[in-house]
Motif scaffolding. Sequence first.
Motif, PDB file in Angstrom:
ATOM      1  N   ALA A  46      28.317   9.664 -15.093  1.00 10.44           N
ATOM      2  CA  ALA A  46      27.126   9.100 -14.452  1.00 10.44           C
ATOM      3  C   ALA A  46      26.619  10.021 -13.347  1.00 10.44           C
ATOM      4  O   ALA A  46      25.407  10.233 -13.201  1.00 10.44           O
ATOM      5  N   ALA A  47      27.560  10.578 -12.581  1.00  9.53           N
ATOM      6  CA  ALA A  47      27.162  11.496 -11.517  1.00  9.53           C
ATOM      7  C   ALA A  47      26.514  12.758 -12.083  1.00  9.53           C
ATOM      8  O   ALA A  47      25.519  13.262 -11.543  1.00  9.53           O
ATOM      9  N   LEU A  48      27.048  13.270 -13.190  1.00  2.85           N
ATOM     10  CA  LEU A  48      26.464  14.447 -13.824  1.00  2.85           C
ATOM     11  C   LEU A  48      25.056  14.144 -14.337  1.00  2.85           C
ATOM     12  O   LEU A  48      24.164  15.002 -14.265  1.00  2.85           O
ATOM     13  N   ALA A  49      24.855  12.955 -14.874  1.00  3.64           N
ATOM     14  CA  ALA A  49      23.518  12.568 -15.343  1.00  3.64           C
ATOM     15  C   ALA A  49      22.528  12.537 -14.188  1.00  3.64           C
ATOM     16  O   ALA A  49      21.384  12.997 -14.313  1.00  3.64           O
ATOM     17  N   LEU A  50      22.942  11.998 -13.040  1.00  6.52           N
ATOM     18  CA  LEU A  50      22.064  11.959 -11.877  1.00  6.52           C
ATOM     19  C   LEU A  50      21.759  13.361 -11.367  1.00  6.52           C
ATOM     20  O   LEU A  50      20.622  13.664 -10.992  1.00  6.52           O
ATOM     21  N   LEU A  51      22.760  14.234 -11.370  1.00  2.99           N
ATOM     22  CA  LEU A  51      22.538  15.614 -10.935  1.00  2.99           C
ATOM     23  C   LEU A  51      21.581  16.341 -11.875  1.00  2.99           C
ATOM     24  O   LEU A  51      20.737  17.124 -11.431  1.00  2.99           O
ATOM     25  N   LEU A  88      25.438  11.741 -23.314  1.00  3.16           N
ATOM     26  CA  LEU A  88      25.414  10.454 -24.010  1.00  3.16           C
ATOM     27  C   LEU A  88      26.630  10.309 -24.915  1.00  3.16           C
ATOM     28  O   LEU A  88      27.247   9.236 -24.981  1.00  3.16           O
ATOM     29  N   ALA A  89      26.981  11.390 -25.621  1.00  6.51           N
ATOM     30  CA  ALA A  89      28.161  11.338 -26.482  1.00  6.51           C
ATOM     31  C   ALA A  89      29.406  11.043 -25.648  1.00  6.51           C
ATOM     32  O   ALA A  89      30.266  10.243 -26.043  1.00  6.51           O
ATOM     33  N   GLY A  90      29.513  11.677 -24.473  1.00  9.42           N
ATOM     34  CA  GLY A  90      30.652  11.407 -23.605  1.00  9.42           C
ATOM     35  C   GLY A  90      30.659   9.977 -23.087  1.00  9.42           C
ATOM     36  O   GLY A  90      31.716   9.341 -22.998  1.00  9.42           O
ATOM     37  N   ALA A  91      29.463   9.449 -22.778  1.00  9.60           N
ATOM     38  CA  ALA A  91      29.378   8.076 -22.276  1.00  9.60           C
ATOM     39  C   ALA A  91      29.790   7.074 -23.349  1.00  9.60           C
ATOM     40  O   ALA A  91      30.484   6.084 -23.055  1.00  9.60           O
ATOM     41  N   LEU A  92      29.376   7.304 -24.583  1.00 10.07           N
ATOM     42  CA  LEU A  92      29.756   6.395 -25.670  1.00 10.07           C
ATOM     43  C   LEU A  92      31.246   6.489 -25.956  1.00 10.07           C
ATOM     44  O   LEU A  92      31.891   5.483 -26.255  1.00 10.07           O
ATOM     45  N   TRP A  93      31.781   7.689 -25.878  1.00 13.95           N
ATOM     46  CA  TRP A  93      33.213   7.864 -26.124  1.00 13.95           C
ATOM     47  C   TRP A  93      34.031   7.137 -25.052  1.00 13.95           C
ATOM     48  O   TRP A  93      35.054   6.522 -25.339  1.00 13.95           O
ATOM     49  N   ARG A  94      33.549   7.204 -23.815  1.00 15.59           N
ATOM     50  CA  ARG A  94      34.243   6.538 -22.721  1.00 15.59           C
ATOM     51  C   ARG A  94      33.875   5.056 -22.605  1.00 15.59           C
ATOM     52  O   ARG A  94      34.460   4.326 -21.826  1.00 15.59           O
ATOM     53  N   SER A  96      31.191   3.812 -21.338  1.00 17.93           N
ATOM     54  CA  SER A  96      30.806   3.677 -19.936  1.00 17.93           C
ATOM     55  C   SER A  96      29.377   3.184 -19.829  1.00 17.93           C
ATOM     56  O   SER A  96      28.424   3.900 -20.166  1.00 17.93           O
ATOM     57  N   ALA A  97      29.220   1.941 -19.363  1.00 16.46           N
ATOM     58  CA  ALA A  97      27.875   1.397 -19.162  1.00 16.46           C
ATOM     59  C   ALA A  97      27.161   2.114 -18.022  1.00 16.46           C
ATOM     60  O   ALA A  97      25.944   2.326 -18.068  1.00 16.46           O
ATOM     61  N   SER A  98      27.896   2.510 -16.989  1.00 16.24           N
ATOM     62  CA  SER A  98      27.266   3.182 -15.853  1.00 16.24           C
ATOM     63  C   SER A  98      26.699   4.535 -16.259  1.00 16.24           C
ATOM     64  O   SER A  98      25.604   4.915 -15.821  1.00 16.24           O
ATOM     65  N   ALA A  99      27.405   5.290 -17.113  1.00 17.15           N
ATOM     66  CA  ALA A  99      26.915   6.595 -17.548  1.00 17.15           C
ATOM     67  C   ALA A  99      25.687   6.450 -18.433  1.00 17.15           C
ATOM     68  O   ALA A  99      24.730   7.225 -18.322  1.00 17.15           O
ATOM     69  N   VAL A 100      25.695   5.450 -19.326  1.00 13.60           N
ATOM     70  CA  VAL A 100      24.533   5.230 -20.192  1.00 13.60           C
ATOM     71  C   VAL A 100      23.314   4.856 -19.356  1.00 13.60           C
ATOM     72  O   VAL A 100      22.204   5.350 -19.582  1.00 13.60           O
ATOM     73  N   ALA A 101      23.508   3.993 -18.381  1.00 15.75           N
ATOM     74  CA  ALA A 101      22.384   3.603 -17.522  1.00 15.75           C
ATOM     75  C   ALA A 101      21.873   4.788 -16.719  1.00 15.75           C
ATOM     76  O   ALA A 101      20.657   4.978 -16.565  1.00 15.75           O
TER      77      ALA A 101
END
Length: 357
Positions: A46-51, A88-94, A96-101
């Motif tokens: 999620a932090a990487l997505a924001l960056l 996104l692939a990493g978020a689905l694998w984990r 992680s709702a926070s990373a997807v958002a």
Amino acid sequence: MTQVGTAETGQDGADRQDTGSGRPGVRRAIRAACRPGSWRRGLVLAALALLLALFMLLHAKIPNGIGNLGSLAETFLPWFGLFIPMLLAGALWRRSASAVAALLLPVIVWLNLFGGLLGDKSHPGADLTVAQHNVGAENPDPAGTARDLAASGADVLALVELSEQARGSYEQGLAEAYPFHTVQGTVGLWSKLPLSDTQPVDTRQDVGPLGATKPADVKLAYNRALRATVATNHGPLAVYVAHLGSVRLFAANGFGTGDRDRGAQAIGEAVAAERNERVVLLGDLNGTTDDRALADLTSRLVSVQDEAGDGFGFSWPAAFPLVRIDHILVRGVRPVKSWVLPATGSDHLPVAAGISW
């Protein structure tokens, strides 16, 4: 009791069952997203997505004082969107709702920057077709390239990186289709319409693609830009042809763009002083229109590709185009259509555009 239970469910129960059974995957996804653990997982993603979103949104704030990092980032800015499906692939694998958002932010930023280039913005009714090609000083088949360009149907054709050895091949191959032409140093302009007021524009650059030194048997003259007036049925059109200095990806001071930047400033000053209100610039600018270093040009001229193109229009390298460094910029005329022509013997792809009054 069984009958009573079945009767109690009745139509309402059937409706609930039909609604639930129709989307079991959605219900499972919603339940998974509502679990507290799914929001605590993948916080690094999620932090990487924001960056990533901040990087693309604030690209103009990246300083050029350190190795021209700002220009380097802006040159390849559209490609940073590839990090989105990776995250996104990493978020689905984990799971992680926070990373997807969080990924919604870089998606919105990327679409805001480049979404307009995804559709076809061309229009009918071009009055004049212009084309530009870096033919390559090491082109093994200049005669074949001349034939391909003559068949393009362009009314005005600009060629850059002309070597002394190949100049005769282009003059001979284009003579029938283009009765008017001028060559100034390593740049030339061929036209089906009369030319006048031809003169060089001094940029003083003489290096090869990405800073590579030209072979000893393929030496280029210093002059890499010209200006001419094309006589059209709608009045005079000022045409500039330019081949700006190449950049060095791994220069001692980082992304080496000094020669190109000085050339862009020189052409920008010439365009600013141009008295003709209708101007077309055809050239290999060795940079993208996102690059702040070309602001002297992009602040005065409009990119036909941005206004009337279909897609990104990448032109280099020809084998696998990654960036659009070959441009057609205009002022005082209306962009109608922009497209990329088929590959020739050059390491660049030709670009063409239709303009109208």
